[in-house]
Design a protein around this motif. Structure first.
Motif, PDB file in Angstrom:
ATOM      1  N   ALA A   5      27.273  -1.820  22.869  1.00 12.70           N
ATOM      2  CA  ALA A   5      26.642  -2.581  23.949  1.00 12.70           C
ATOM      3  C   ALA A   5      27.697  -3.172  24.882  1.00 12.70           C
ATOM      4  O   ALA A   5      28.795  -3.541  24.446  1.00 12.70           O
ATOM      5  N   SER A   6      27.342  -3.264  26.148  1.00  7.44           N
ATOM      6  CA  SER A   6      28.245  -3.841  27.136  1.00  7.44           C
ATOM      7  C   SER A   6      27.442  -4.352  28.322  1.00  7.44           C
ATOM      8  O   SER A   6      26.238  -4.105  28.425  1.00  7.44           O
ATOM      9  N   GLY A   7      28.119  -5.069  29.217  1.00  6.87           N
ATOM     10  CA  GLY A   7      27.499  -5.491  30.463  1.00  6.87           C
ATOM     11  C   GLY A   7      27.185  -6.960  30.581  1.00  6.87           C
ATOM     12  O   GLY A   7      26.803  -7.429  31.645  1.00  6.87           O
ATOM     13  N   GLY A  15      20.127 -14.433  39.686  1.00 10.18           N
ATOM     14  CA  GLY A  15      20.904 -13.216  39.798  1.00 10.18           C
ATOM     15  C   GLY A  15      20.422 -12.115  38.882  1.00 10.18           C
ATOM     16  O   GLY A  15      19.393 -12.248  38.201  1.00 10.18           O
ATOM     17  N   SER A  16      21.196 -11.029  38.869  1.00 12.31           N
ATOM     18  CA  SER A  16      20.829  -9.857  38.087  1.00 12.31           C
ATOM     19  C   SER A  16      22.035  -9.339  37.313  1.00 12.31           C
ATOM     20  O   SER A  16      23.186  -9.553  37.713  1.00 12.31           O
ATOM     21  N   VAL A  17      21.746  -8.639  36.249  1.00 14.42           N
ATOM     22  CA  VAL A  17      22.786  -7.983  35.466  1.00 14.42           C
ATOM     23  C   VAL A  17      22.144  -6.823  34.730  1.00 14.42           C
ATOM     24  O   VAL A  17      20.952  -6.859  34.415  1.00 14.42           O
ATOM     25  N   THR A  18      22.920  -5.789  34.473  1.00 10.80           N
ATOM     26  CA  THR A  18      22.438  -4.636  33.716  1.00 10.80           C
ATOM     27  C   THR A  18      23.256  -4.473  32.455  1.00 10.80           C
ATOM     28  O   THR A  18      24.493  -4.403  32.507  1.00 10.80           O
ATOM     29  N   LEU A  19      22.575  -4.451  31.326  1.00 16.24           N
ATOM     30  CA  LEU A  19      23.204  -4.197  30.039  1.00 16.24           C
ATOM     31  C   LEU A  19      23.125  -2.715  29.714  1.00 16.24           C
ATOM     32  O   LEU A  19      22.146  -2.052  30.076  1.00 16.24           O
ATOM     33  N   GLY A 111      26.217  -6.569  20.103  1.00 17.66           N
ATOM     34  CA  GLY A 111      25.811  -7.739  20.874  1.00 17.66           C
ATOM     35  C   GLY A 111      26.680  -7.940  22.099  1.00 17.66           C
ATOM     36  O   GLY A 111      27.894  -7.717  22.068  1.00 17.66           O
ATOM     37  N   THR A 112      26.031  -8.366  23.161  1.00 21.60           N
ATOM     38  CA  THR A 112      26.757  -8.708  24.383  1.00 21.60           C
ATOM     39  C   THR A 112      26.157 -10.004  24.929  1.00 21.60           C
ATOM     40  O   THR A 112      24.932 -10.146  24.989  1.00 21.60           O
ATOM     41  N   LEU A 113      27.004 -10.948  25.284  1.00 16.75           N
ATOM     42  CA  LEU A 113      26.551 -12.284  25.652  1.00 16.75           C
ATOM     43  C   LEU A 113      26.225 -12.365  27.132  1.00 16.75           C
ATOM     44  O   LEU A 113      27.039 -11.988  27.979  1.00 16.75           O
ATOM     45  N   VAL A 114      25.047 -12.874  27.416  1.00 14.27           N
ATOM     46  CA  VAL A 114      24.628 -13.160  28.793  1.00 14.27           C
ATOM     47  C   VAL A 114      24.470 -14.669  28.936  1.00 14.27           C
ATOM     48  O   VAL A 114      23.718 -15.291  28.177  1.00 14.27           O
ATOM     49  N   THR A 115      25.194 -15.241  29.873  1.00 12.88           N
ATOM     50  CA  THR A 115      25.110 -16.670  30.144  1.00 12.88           C
ATOM     51  C   THR A 115      24.646 -16.869  31.577  1.00 12.88           C
ATOM     52  O   THR A 115      25.279 -16.359  32.515  1.00 12.88           O
ATOM     53  N   VAL A 116      23.529 -17.568  31.741  1.00 12.94           N
ATOM     54  CA  VAL A 116      22.963 -17.799  33.067  1.00 12.94           C
ATOM     55  C   VAL A 116      23.189 -19.263  33.426  1.00 12.94           C
ATOM     56  O   VAL A 116      22.699 -20.166  32.738  1.00 12.94           O
TER      57      VAL A 116
END
Length: 118
Positions: A5-7, A15-19, A111-116
């Protein structure tokens, strides 16, 4: 099979993000692939799923904001996340299962961490 996993990263609210989640096996097949997320002290929750036939399902809070997709050529699962809110902050995990009955196998990405940020 390994799932990579990445992204993830730091994103502003709105905003937006793609994993991405790449399978290591070129002949990879599956029953379902999913994205889960988890925050400290809470159970891992299912966010979105896609079946091998392309049927998608979403957790209610992400409907209309997240899109799950799969590219069979590159064997990569995606999660496009838009209109992000601080409540979407979590560690995101990809998952796949294949086989049936005693041959059922589950695979998890790291796992990949997304922080908003608000």
């Amino acid at each position: 099979v390994q799932l990579q996993a990445s992204g993830g990263g730091l994103v502003q609210a709105g905003g937006s993000v793609t994993l991405s989640c790449a399978a290591s096996e070129s002949s990879f097949v599956f029953n379902d692939m999913d994205w889960y997320r988890q925050t400290p002290g809470k159970e891992r929750e299912l966010v979105a799923s896609i079946s091998s036939s392309g049927t998608t399902t979403y957790e209610d809070s992400v409907k209309g904001r997240f899109t799950i997709s799969y590219d069979d050529v590159s064997k990569t699962l995606y999660l496009r996340m838009s209109s992000l809110a601080p409540s979407d902050t979590a560690m995101y995990y990809c998952h796949a299962d294949r086989g049936f009955g005693r041959a059922l196998r589950n695979y998890w990405g790291q796992g990949t961490l997304v922080t908003v940020s608000s």
